[in-house]
Design a protein around this motif. Sequence first.
Motif, PDB file in Angstrom:
ATOM      1  N   ALA A   1       0.825  -1.203   0.000  1.00 28.86           N
ATOM      2  CA  ALA A   1       0.000   0.000   0.000  1.00 28.86           C
ATOM      3  C   ALA A   1       0.866   1.263   0.000  1.00 28.86           C
ATOM      4  N   ILE A   2       1.975   1.232   0.744  1.00 34.23           N
ATOM      5  CA  ILE A   2       2.892   2.381   0.779  1.00 34.23           C
ATOM      6  C   ILE A   2       3.526   2.595  -0.592  1.00 34.23           C
ATOM      7  N   VAL A   3       3.894   1.514  -1.258  1.00 34.28           N
ATOM      8  CA  VAL A   3       4.502   1.619  -2.592  1.00 34.28           C
ATOM      9  C   VAL A   3       3.513   2.215  -3.582  1.00 34.28           C
ATOM     10  N   ILE A   4       2.254   1.784  -3.526  1.00 37.04           N
ATOM     11  CA  ILE A   4       1.230   2.331  -4.417  1.00 37.04           C
ATOM     12  C   ILE A   4       1.032   3.818  -4.149  1.00 37.04           C
ATOM     13  N   LEU A   5       0.981   4.197  -2.878  1.00 35.80           N
ATOM     14  CA  LEU A   5       0.853   5.608  -2.517  1.00 35.80           C
ATOM     15  C   LEU A   5       2.028   6.418  -3.042  1.00 35.80           C
ATOM     16  N   THR A   6       3.239   5.899  -2.864  1.00 36.29           N
ATOM     17  CA  THR A   6       4.436   6.602  -3.312  1.00 36.29           C
ATOM     18  C   THR A   6       4.452   6.769  -4.821  1.00 36.29           C
ATOM     19  N   SER A   7       4.116   5.715  -5.543  1.00 35.10           N
ATOM     20  CA  SER A   7       4.108   5.783  -7.008  1.00 35.10           C
ATOM     21  C   SER A   7       3.055   6.768  -7.504  1.00 35.10           C
ATOM     22  N   THR A   8       1.887   6.749  -6.891  1.00 37.73           N
ATOM     23  CA  THR A   8       0.824   7.671  -7.291  1.00 37.73           C
ATOM     24  C   THR A   8       1.240   9.119  -7.064  1.00 37.73           C
ATOM     25  N   ALA A   9       1.829   9.388  -5.898  1.00 37.44           N
ATOM     26  CA  ALA A   9       2.281  10.748  -5.602  1.00 37.44           C
ATOM     27  C   ALA A   9       3.387  11.176  -6.553  1.00 37.44           C
ATOM     28  N   ALA A  10       4.320  10.274  -6.853  1.00 38.49           N
ATOM     29  CA  ALA A  10       5.400  10.604  -7.784  1.00 38.49           C
ATOM     30  C   ALA A  10       4.850  10.934  -9.164  1.00 38.49           C
ATOM     31  N   ASP A  11       3.826  10.220  -9.588  1.00 36.46           N
ATOM     32  CA  ASP A  11       3.200  10.492 -10.881  1.00 36.46           C
ATOM     33  C   ASP A  11       2.545  11.873 -10.883  1.00 36.46           C
ATOM     34  N   LEU A  12       1.845  12.209  -9.809  1.00 34.60           N
ATOM     35  CA  LEU A  12       1.199  13.519  -9.713  1.00 34.60           C
ATOM     36  C   LEU A  12       2.233  14.634  -9.698  1.00 34.60           C
ATOM     37  N   PHE A  13       3.302  14.451  -8.925  1.00 33.58           N
ATOM     38  CA  PHE A  13       4.356  15.465  -8.876  1.00 33.58           C
ATOM     39  C   PHE A  13       4.961  15.679 -10.265  1.00 33.58           C
ATOM     40  N   THR A  14       5.167  14.595 -11.002  1.00 33.47           N
ATOM     41  CA  THR A  14       5.781  14.678 -12.324  1.00 33.47           C
ATOM     42  C   THR A  14       4.874  15.407 -13.300  1.00 33.47           C
ATOM     43  N   ARG A  15       3.592  15.070 -13.311  1.00 30.91           N
ATOM     44  CA  ARG A  15       2.667  15.683 -14.270  1.00 30.91           C
ATOM     45  C   ARG A  15       2.365  17.139 -13.949  1.00 30.91           C
ATOM     46  N   ASP A  16       2.728  17.595 -12.755  1.00 34.50           N
ATOM     47  CA  ASP A  16       2.573  19.005 -12.404  1.00 34.50           C
ATOM     48  C   ASP A  16       3.753  19.851 -12.874  1.00 34.50           C
ATOM     49  N   HIS A  17       4.815  19.181 -13.346  1.00 35.07           N
ATOM     50  CA  HIS A  17       5.994  19.924 -13.793  1.00 35.07           C
ATOM     51  C   HIS A  17       5.664  20.663 -15.093  1.00 35.07           C
ATOM     52  N   PRO A  18       6.080  21.918 -15.235  1.00 37.29           N
ATOM     53  CA  PRO A  18       5.739  22.676 -16.449  1.00 37.29           C
ATOM     54  C   PRO A  18       6.348  22.117 -17.729  1.00 37.29           C
ATOM     55  N   GLN A  19       7.428  21.310 -17.627  1.00 37.00           N
ATOM     56  CA  GLN A  19       8.091  20.776 -18.810  1.00 37.00           C
ATOM     57  C   GLN A  19       7.737  19.319 -19.094  1.00 37.00           C
TER      58      GLN A  19
ATOM     59  N   LEU B   1      13.486  11.144  -0.837  1.00 39.94           N
ATOM     60  CA  LEU B   1      13.623  12.594  -1.000  1.00 39.94           C
ATOM     61  C   LEU B   1      14.528  12.919  -2.184  1.00 39.94           C
ATOM     62  N   ALA B   2      15.667  12.231  -2.273  1.00 35.98           N
ATOM     63  CA  ALA B   2      16.603  12.482  -3.368  1.00 35.98           C
ATOM     64  C   ALA B   2      15.989  12.115  -4.719  1.00 35.98           C
ATOM     65  N   ALA B   3      15.250  11.006  -4.772  1.00 36.85           N
ATOM     66  CA  ALA B   3      14.650  10.575  -6.031  1.00 36.85           C
ATOM     67  C   ALA B   3      13.608  11.576  -6.521  1.00 36.85           C
ATOM     68  N   LEU B   4      12.745  12.043  -5.641  1.00 40.92           N
ATOM     69  CA  LEU B   4      11.688  12.976  -6.041  1.00 40.92           C
ATOM     70  C   LEU B   4      12.262  14.314  -6.492  1.00 40.92           C
ATOM     71  N   ILE B   5      13.252  14.810  -5.767  1.00 38.89           N
ATOM     72  CA  ILE B   5      13.848  16.102  -6.133  1.00 38.89           C
ATOM     73  C   ILE B   5      14.645  15.976  -7.430  1.00 38.89           C
ATOM     74  N   ALA B   6      15.436  14.910  -7.561  1.00 45.55           N
ATOM     75  CA  ALA B   6      16.231  14.727  -8.772  1.00 45.55           C
ATOM     76  C   ALA B   6      15.338  14.519  -9.996  1.00 45.55           C
ATOM     77  N   GLN B   7      14.231  13.805  -9.845  1.00 48.32           N
ATOM     78  CA  GLN B   7      13.321  13.621 -10.973  1.00 48.32           C
ATOM     79  C   GLN B   7      12.716  14.936 -11.419  1.00 48.32           C
ATOM     80  N   HIS B   8      12.465  15.831 -10.478  1.00 46.45           N
ATOM     81  CA  HIS B   8      11.947  17.149 -10.843  1.00 46.45           C
ATOM     82  C   HIS B   8      12.973  17.909 -11.684  1.00 46.45           C
ATOM     83  N   TYR B   9      14.211  17.942 -11.216  1.00 42.99           N
ATOM     84  CA  TYR B   9      15.238  18.709 -11.921  1.00 42.99           C
ATOM     85  C   TYR B   9      15.709  18.015 -13.197  1.00 42.99           C
TER      86      TYR B   9
END
Length: 285
Positions: A57-75, A136-144
Amino acid sequence: MNTDSSMPRYDRIVSLVLLVLLGMAVVFLVDINPNIIRAQLGGDLPVITVSWVILAAIVILTSTAADLFTRDHPQVHARPLWLLDLRFTVVELAPGFWILPAYAVITSFTFFRLFSSGLQMFAFVLALIATGVLLLAALIAQHYSMDRQPEVRQIALMVLQGLALLMAFGLFSAIYYARMRTLYSAVLVGSCGALLAYSQLQWTQARANLGLLSFMVGLVLAQALWALNYWAAPFLLGGAMLLVIFYVVTGMLANALTENPTNRPYWEYGVIGAILMSAIILSVI
């Protein structure tokens, strides 16, 4: 609101990390309970407990949040996204950005759990720290990694590669430690290797054949594990050997898929791989 669209939403990222750490703490508390409900699947498969369900359940939550964070990126729309047609609507997905955040959780749990008998609660503390840092490092690095500036993207991609190698080592070591039948362990190693390769090769030019190339990486690792199962080596060295193979194969593929590939990186990866493999083998002798 975040007025600078190029900056990560640290408030959301930190909130997710804290929520994941809370869930991981619950997983470890449940896992050490001797009266926990256990399901034995038979053979040499590991025992499944409630903690595995919570972890999923934690993995599903993390993946879903990562997808939302990614699709919010302007690029993000400069990259091809998967389109899921639900008839009444079309959902855009970025599955390549799920992998590292999800494995940040899985790797920390499976790897440091191996040391629970010796380190006891300290192993769980290390797992929580590793989960927080990796996620934390994965989410920030994926953004940049989608930043407009090439220098920033390059640094972010180097961080993502380092994270993928760390996670690969932890996962391969844990699977090698279990000493399951080759049929099971090869599937696990191949699947993990293919997904981690996908997370790295998605930045190359071969996006059309990305799935096939990632599968080939997983197949190579699965075949290597078949041979390693006859090698009585400590699990950390077995994981290190698989890591070297993963590093060499993905590195050569990434070079081949660049716009102007050269022969020099092939020699460099070959020499580095040979030296590292020789060092691992000599350490066992």
